[in-house]
Structures are given as structure tokens and as C-alpha cells.
Design a protein around this motif. Sequence first.
Motif, PDB file in Angstrom:
ATOM      1  N   LYS A  87      12.897  -6.795  -1.571  1.00  7.75           N
ATOM      2  CA  LYS A  87      13.523  -6.753  -0.248  1.00  7.75           C
ATOM      3  C   LYS A  87      12.589  -6.123   0.782  1.00  7.75           C
ATOM      4  O   LYS A  87      12.630  -6.491   1.959  1.00  7.75           O
ATOM      5  N   CYS A  88      11.767  -5.180   0.351  1.00  7.29           N
ATOM      6  CA  CYS A  88      10.799  -4.593   1.276  1.00  7.29           C
ATOM      7  C   CYS A  88       9.757  -5.641   1.660  1.00  7.29           C
ATOM      8  O   CYS A  88       9.368  -5.750   2.823  1.00  7.29           O
ATOM      9  N   ILE A  89       9.305  -6.423   0.678  1.00  7.15           N
ATOM     10  CA  ILE A  89       8.324  -7.465   0.971  1.00  7.15           C
ATOM     11  C   ILE A  89       8.935  -8.498   1.915  1.00  7.15           C
ATOM     12  O   ILE A  89       8.300  -8.989   2.836  1.00  7.15           O
ATOM     13  N   ALA A  90      10.230  -8.783   1.703  1.00 10.80           N
ATOM     14  CA  ALA A  90      10.908  -9.778   2.534  1.00 10.80           C
ATOM     15  C   ALA A  90      11.150  -9.263   3.950  1.00 10.80           C
ATOM     16  O   ALA A  90      11.397 -10.049   4.858  1.00 10.80           O
ATOM     17  N   GLY A  91      11.075  -7.947   4.125  1.00 10.16           N
ATOM     18  CA  GLY A  91      11.298  -7.383   5.452  1.00 10.16           C
ATOM     19  C   GLY A  91      12.762  -7.083   5.719  1.00 10.16           C
ATOM     20  O   GLY A  91      13.154  -6.849   6.851  1.00 10.16           O
ATOM     21  N   ILE A  92      13.559  -7.095   4.657  1.00 11.31           N
ATOM     22  CA  ILE A  92      14.977  -6.776   4.828  1.00 11.31           C
ATOM     23  C   ILE A  92      15.153  -5.266   4.843  1.00 11.31           C
ATOM     24  O   ILE A  92      15.907  -4.717   5.626  1.00 11.31           O
ATOM     25  N   LEU A  93      14.422  -4.583   3.971  1.00 15.24           N
ATOM     26  CA  LEU A  93      14.418  -3.127   3.958  1.00 15.24           C
ATOM     27  C   LEU A  93      13.087  -2.643   4.514  1.00 15.24           C
ATOM     28  O   LEU A  93      12.070  -3.319   4.383  1.00 15.24           O
ATOM     29  N   THR A  94      13.094  -1.496   5.130  1.00 16.07           N
ATOM     30  CA  THR A  94      11.861  -0.924   5.652  1.00 16.07           C
ATOM     31  C   THR A  94      11.490   0.273   4.796  1.00 16.07           C
ATOM     32  O   THR A  94      12.298   1.179   4.629  1.00 16.07           O
ATOM     33  N   PRO A  95      10.270   0.286   4.223  1.00 15.29           N
ATOM     34  CA  PRO A  95       9.885   1.428   3.408  1.00 15.29           C
ATOM     35  C   PRO A  95       9.756   2.703   4.249  1.00 15.29           C
ATOM     36  O   PRO A  95       9.471   2.624   5.440  1.00 15.29           O
ATOM     37  N   ASN A  96       9.973   3.868   3.607  1.00 16.83           N
ATOM     38  CA  ASN A  96       9.829   5.127   4.341  1.00 16.83           C
ATOM     39  C   ASN A  96       8.374   5.384   4.688  1.00 16.83           C
ATOM     40  O   ASN A  96       8.052   5.791   5.787  1.00 16.83           O
ATOM     41  N   THR A  97       7.511   5.174   3.693  1.00 15.70           N
ATOM     42  CA  THR A  97       6.091   5.357   3.957  1.00 15.70           C
ATOM     43  C   THR A  97       5.338   4.182   3.359  1.00 15.70           C
ATOM     44  O   THR A  97       5.872   3.429   2.553  1.00 15.70           O
ATOM     45  N   GLY A  98       4.072   4.068   3.747  1.00 17.89           N
ATOM     46  CA  GLY A  98       3.248   2.989   3.226  1.00 17.89           C
ATOM     47  C   GLY A  98       3.414   1.732   4.049  1.00 17.89           C
ATOM     48  O   GLY A  98       4.188   1.690   5.010  1.00 17.89           O
ATOM     49  N   SER A  99       2.660   0.701   3.682  1.00 20.82           N
ATOM     50  CA  SER A  99       2.719  -0.532   4.463  1.00 20.82           C
ATOM     51  C   SER A  99       2.716  -1.741   3.545  1.00 20.82           C
ATOM     52  O   SER A  99       2.211  -1.703   2.424  1.00 20.82           O
ATOM     53  N   ILE A 100       3.323  -2.794   4.029  1.00 21.01           N
ATOM     54  CA  ILE A 100       3.343  -4.058   3.299  1.00 21.01           C
ATOM     55  C   ILE A 100       2.852  -5.137   4.252  1.00 21.01           C
ATOM     56  O   ILE A 100       3.344  -5.247   5.374  1.00 21.01           O
ATOM     57  N   THR A 101       1.860  -5.903   3.842  1.00 20.79           N
ATOM     58  CA  THR A 101       1.366  -6.982   4.677  1.00 20.79           C
ATOM     59  C   THR A 101       1.553  -8.295   3.945  1.00 20.79           C
ATOM     60  O   THR A 101       1.202  -8.409   2.770  1.00 20.79           O
ATOM     61  N   THR A 102       2.132  -9.262   4.630  1.00 23.20           N
ATOM     62  CA  THR A 102       2.264 -10.581   4.018  1.00 23.20           C
ATOM     63  C   THR A 102       1.598 -11.601   4.920  1.00 23.20           C
ATOM     64  O   THR A 102       1.476 -11.392   6.115  1.00 23.20           O
ATOM     65  N   ARG A 103       1.147 -12.693   4.322  1.00 23.55           N
ATOM     66  CA  ARG A 103       0.506 -13.743   5.111  1.00 23.55           C
ATOM     67  C   ARG A 103       1.336 -15.012   5.066  1.00 23.55           C
ATOM     68  O   ARG A 103       1.848 -15.381   4.031  1.00 23.55           O
TER      69      ARG A 103
ATOM     70  N   ARG B 157       0.816  -1.210   0.000  1.00 21.92           N
ATOM     71  CA  ARG B 157       0.000   0.000   0.000  1.00 21.92           C
ATOM     72  C   ARG B 157       0.841   1.247   0.000  1.00 21.92           C
ATOM     73  O   ARG B 157       1.493   1.543   1.002  1.00 21.92           O
ATOM     74  N   ASP B 158       0.831   1.952  -1.125  1.00 23.16           N
ATOM     75  CA  ASP B 158       1.451   3.272  -1.204  1.00 23.16           C
ATOM     76  C   ASP B 158       2.868   3.275  -0.630  1.00 23.16           C
ATOM     77  O   ASP B 158       3.214   4.101   0.205  1.00 23.16           O
ATOM     78  N   VAL B 159       3.670   2.332  -1.071  1.00 22.72           N
ATOM     79  CA  VAL B 159       5.011   2.191  -0.512  1.00 22.72           C
ATOM     80  C   VAL B 159       6.030   3.057  -1.250  1.00 22.72           C
ATOM     81  O   VAL B 159       6.095   3.040  -2.474  1.00 22.72           O
ATOM     82  N   SER B 160       6.763   3.836  -0.482  1.00 22.05           N
ATOM     83  CA  SER B 160       7.864   4.612  -1.042  1.00 22.05           C
ATOM     84  C   SER B 160       9.121   4.286  -0.271  1.00 22.05           C
ATOM     85  O   SER B 160       9.082   4.031   0.920  1.00 22.05           O
ATOM     86  N   LYS B 161      10.221   4.313  -0.989  1.00 24.10           N
ATOM     87  CA  LYS B 161      11.504   4.024  -0.345  1.00 24.10           C
ATOM     88  C   LYS B 161      12.562   4.917  -0.956  1.00 24.10           C
ATOM     89  O   LYS B 161      12.695   4.988  -2.180  1.00 24.10           O
ATOM     90  N   THR B 162      13.282   5.607  -0.122  1.00 20.97           N
ATOM     91  CA  THR B 162      14.380   6.424  -0.640  1.00 20.97           C
ATOM     92  C   THR B 162      15.692   5.901  -0.084  1.00 20.97           C
ATOM     93  O   THR B 162      15.741   5.328   0.994  1.00 20.97           O
ATOM     94  N   PHE B 163      16.716   6.081  -0.858  1.00 26.23           N
ATOM     95  CA  PHE B 163      18.061   5.766  -0.395  1.00 26.23           C
ATOM     96  C   PHE B 163      18.836   7.059  -0.369  1.00 26.23           C
ATOM     97  O   PHE B 163      18.559   7.968  -1.145  1.00 26.23           O
ATOM     98  N   ARG B 164      19.809   7.117   0.515  1.00 25.74           N
ATOM     99  CA  ARG B 164      20.663   8.293   0.538  1.00 25.74           C
ATOM    100  C   ARG B 164      21.899   7.995  -0.295  1.00 25.74           C
ATOM    101  O   ARG B 164      22.561   6.998  -0.082  1.00 25.74           O
ATOM    102  N   VAL B 165      22.147   8.858  -1.245  1.00 30.79           N
ATOM    103  CA  VAL B 165      23.353   8.708  -2.037  1.00 30.79           C
ATOM    104  C   VAL B 165      24.315   9.766  -1.526  1.00 30.79           C
ATOM    105  O   VAL B 165      24.105  10.956  -1.696  1.00 30.79           O
ATOM    106  N   TYR B 166      25.354   9.302  -0.830  1.00 28.59           N
ATOM    107  CA  TYR B 166      26.287  10.230  -0.189  1.00 28.59           C
ATOM    108  C   TYR B 166      27.288  10.763  -1.189  1.00 28.59           C
ATOM    109  O   TYR B 166      27.809  10.032  -2.017  1.00 28.59           O
TER     110      TYR B 166
END
Lengths: 285, 406
Positions: free
Chosen positions: B71-87, B9-18
Motif C-alpha cells: 500500500k505504501c508503494i501504491a501511494g495509498i499509505l504514506t510512510p512515516n520516514t524514508g522514501s519510495i520512488t516508482t517509475r 529507501r529506509d521506509v518505516s511506517k507506524t500505526f496507532r493502536v488506540y
Amino acid sequence: MTVSTPPTARVTINLLKNLTLREVRSEYKRTVLGRVWSLVNPLAQIAVFSIVFGLIFGMQAEPGINSGVHSFPIWIGIGVIVWGFISGSIRAGMGALMANAGLLQKVALPRWVLVLSKVLALVFTFLIELAVICVVMALVGGWQIILTLPLLLPLLLVTAAFTLGIGLMLSVATVYFRDIEHLWSIVVQVWMYASGVVFPVSLVASKQAELDAQGVTVLGMPVPLLAVFEYNPAQVLLSMYRNVLYDFAAPSMGDWLVVSLWAVAALVVGGLVFRRFSRNIVEEL
Amino acid sequence: MPANAVSVRDVSKTFRVYHDRNQSLKATVLKRGRAKYEEFWALKGVDLDIAEGQTFGLLGRNGSGKSTLLKCIAGILTPNTGSITTRGRVAAMLEVGSGFHPELSGRENIYLNGAILGMTKQEVDRKLDAIVDFSGVERFIDHPVKNYSSGMYVRLGFSVSIHTEPDLLLVDEVLAVGDMEFQAKCQEKFAALKRDGKTVVVVSHDLGTMRTFCDRAAWLDHGELQAVGRASTIVDKYADDNHHVHGVEGGGKRHGTGEVRFTKAALLDEDGREVTEIRPDQPVTLRMHYDAPRGFESPNFSATINTMHGQRMWAIIAQDRGFLPTRLEPGSGTVDIAIAGLPLQPAEYEIGVEVRGIDEPEPADSVQAISKFAMRRAAETYGGMLAIESAFVDFSTGLTSDRAAS
């Protein structure tokens, strides 16, 4: 936010067991002496400290209260292995996330398990060392050691909880700031001498009395030399292990209270810091 | 209506590029805050539902965000906003042999890897034989895995992963491990998962696999969802969209003496116009443009068509065809090859060209990928690597068995 079914306790315990076994099994693989190395190292250290502080500086340890044992090397030996566990498990715990960077990037698992497994692997080594000390003390001091021996269990638990808490805290901190690893080496050196590993705290107490008598002050206060030792949880832990193993005596209730509070505080703060900051470590690895 | 195995649901993910990655306390204190960085949007407002029992493909170019989503679905990365539900139980196969310790034996590593993937000891005990059997490393199971060949290592890792038997399996580009025989076994295993109603989410560049393997697919570009639908439809859309990418930067690997230089290679349609996308049944001409400033004796030209993964689909060598001009005069020129049709699946392909003197060990010029073209989809849909005109023509039923009669 990611919602998924959390692993069951059995799965987590199995993971913990296997990761700990991995550490234990792999540590001395392909060495001729194998696990004996885990004893050789502290033995060498004990020998050096005994010669330097016992022989050259002529330092003495009080005879054991109930055991009557009067041996500086054994007294220092207990200090060396207990301190070795405290500093070693904190260092291993703090490096746990960095050491498993590859795993963290590819698998979703309860991350605190990595830190705990490092601590547990060292608990295993520590137990062997304690067993050797117990045998030596039983030979020198007599069978009475059995009376206080059960106290080692809660003592070990408190020690491990304390180092785990600090390890959890530092493990995430290291991911964000790699400097901490190097900074920690300095802290550990200072901490070791402030924990009375190689000299009795009574020596510090007499120095403190000397300073107070001379009226030496820092910012208008007496020099907090003895206080540094007395409020240092590692020093208290060390003296408790010496109570049990060297004196064949039960540590005081006050000491139990102090170290338990330290352990709980370290676990709570470490746990909270870990929970808050471990979520986004994969991006920083 | 089956329940959703995954709801994004409405998942966004940002990475910081240093700009100046300086992970030190000093830098933090001095610059008051972290080093300067730019936000990079890996995922932007992604909404996605994957129903239970589906085999779902995630498509997109490199950097499109498909692996991040996995990776977000797997729970390795955490999205900045939004939610992911798995069963149910989730297993991510992003790498095989995660946590393998080289000094430990194959058997010890099975238990270790199994624990990491969320299995209990009893579960591994039960599946041990199947895992060992599937991996085909029985003889070496009590040897340390550092002595394994890379193939054995991968097979063992894959075998543990696939025996996790999760409700939701997330796979990243690991379908192609091991030799042909092992790959066939893997395909079978995946098919079995599918039959058992397990949900599988796959990230792959291999359009052929996606088309045959997946029921549904989603196409991501620059972190945004472009389309979701039937796998074949999405694969076609993706392949069609990518046709405008051509002219390989740097031409891939290039080597040779430089006596002749290819300047260009292109496909021409029946009217002699250059095209960058063709249909499988379309006759085309492959025209190679070259420059030979000082001339060249007895040139032997050859050309190849390869997949983006470098797999050769077609090759032609002038010497085999008796096409042997005695010399190239100083200046530039072209060579044409007539191709009746390229019955290939929709995807991007690369053209490779080469010229060398007859029996010379060193080519005058050899370019691995001088240009690209896109294959459009055929009128009908086919699975596999080839798009050959074919049809169902006959049918019989209700025959009595000979065995029963005799």
C-alpha cells in the motif's frame, strides 16, 4: 514520502467526470419519479415557507426592480434552491471521504476529486432547478430575463468554489473528528436563518434600527444583528441570485468583490488544509 | 542493468493502536490531545529495489507488514520516514471492482472503474471489447451489477484491472478469483505482462504460486526485511523457518458427540520419534492419540492432510481399508497409519482426524486441524503442488517435419 508519476490531467478529468456521473446516475435509480424528485423536494419546501411566512405571517417581498414581478413564493423559491445548493454541496463535500472509505483504502487516486465530484453532482441538480426558475420568471416577468441570465454562470462558479473550499476543509476534519457531522447540522440551521432565505434582510434592518433607537447594547456595543446578515457570504450570494433572477438586474460590484474574496479564501484555506491532512486519512478511516 | 521500477529507501511506517478509540472533539479537548494509543511498527527501515520487468513476491506471515508495504508503494499509505520512488504508471489490484456501483450497469461500471484505475475514456473505449470478452459476462453487460453473481462481479472487476496495462502492477492475494477456466486466463494474462517487460509485485500466502510465478522475492517478518533473493530460495527459507510453528491453537473447528476425544496427532519418523518437519520422500507414521473414557463400539477412524487454505491433499478412511476394530476399551489408546511418502511442495500442512461409529451420522470426535507440520524442500526444485521425483531424460532436435516430406 512516496514519489510516483502523477496522473495526467486527462486521467484526472476522466476520473472526475465518471465519479460525478456515478453520483448523478445512481441518485434516483429505482424510483418511479426519478429526477423529478429533485424538484419535488424544493417545491414542497417552497410551499411550506410560502404558507407559513407569506400567508400566515403576511410577509412581502419587494417587487422585482426590472421584472416588476411581485410574488413571494418565487422570491422565496430562489432562496430555497440557492440555499439548498450551498448547504447541500457543503454537506455532500464534507461526507465525500467517509462515503468513499472503501475506495480510499484500496486505490491511490487524487483525493480531492472525490469532494469535487460530489459538489459537481449537485451543480447538475442545481442547474435543473435554476432552469425551472428561469422558465417560470420568463413566463411571469417577460423575456428581459435573457439580459441578465449570462451572469448566472460566474455566479454559479463563485458559489461552487466557495462550497468546494469549505467542503474540502470539513471533509478531512470529519475523518479525524466524527462529531463535526452532527455539529454541522446545528450550524446549518442557524446559518439558514442568517442568510435571509425566508425573509427579506430589510426586515432585519428595520429591527436593527428599532434596537438601536431603544439603546440596547451587548458588551457596550450595538447589537450586531444586521451585521451578521451583511457579512454572511451565503446571504450575499442569495441576494445576488435574486438580483439576477427576480429583479433582472446586475448585482453590485461590491457584492461581486465580497463573494469572490470569500470563494478564493475558502478555496485556498480548504485546499491547504486538505493537502496537509488528507495524506494520512486512510489510517484514520 | 535495468532501471529500478521501485526503490524503497529506509521506509518505516507506524500505526496507532488506540486503547479507547474516541473520535470526538470533547475527548480531544478534555484529554488535551488524542486518545491514548500505542505505536505499532508495521514497517521498520525497509530497503528494497525491484528492477524493471521483474515479477517480485512479498512473503510473510499475517501482520508481517507485506500488505502495508504494498500500500505504501501504491501511494495509498504514506510512510512515516524514508522514501519510495516508482517509475511509470502504477496500478494496484488490492481489491477487484473498486468503486463499482451496484445500481449501474456492467458497461457503466467498466468506465467508472477504469477511470478510478487511471484510464482515459479513449483507453477504455479501445479496450472495452477485450475487457468484456475477458470477463465472460457479455450477456449481462447492460444489466446492473447488483444482479451479478459474485463470480461474475469479481471477473468483471479483475478484467478491468488487468487491462489497465500499467508499467507496475501491485497485486494482493487476488490471483485466485473465479473458476478454473478464468484462473487459467488470468495466469496467461500475467504471463503476457511478464513477457512485455512489465513489473509485477505480488503479495501472497500461496507458496506454490510464489515459487512458480515470481523471479525474485522478499521475506518480511514483523515489519523487517529478513531476506531478498531468488523466489525459490526465499520460499524455501521461509518454509524452513516456519516449521517450528505447530500445534494448532484450539485445533481448528471441532465437533462430535465427545464419546471419544482425540488428544493429539503427530508424525513419527522411522525411529519412532515425533517430528514436525519432514521431507517429501520420507516414510512416516501418523499416530492419533485418543481418549475413550466409557469405551466405544465399532470405531471408524479417518485422517486428512490439508493445506493452510483448507485444500485437501490426502485422506484415508479406515472403513475403506477394512480396518475395523470391534470396540475401543475404556481408557486411552493410539491408532497408527503408515505413509510411504508425501510428495508435497514445501509449505505448512494441517492434520485433520475423525472417528465415528460405523454408519453413524454424527462423529464421536472430529478435529479439522489437530496439528501442523512443515514440509521441507526436496533435493530438487519443482513447481506446482507436488514434489515428485522427476528428471529430464531425453532430447531430440533437427527432425524434418513429416508434412514437408509428404
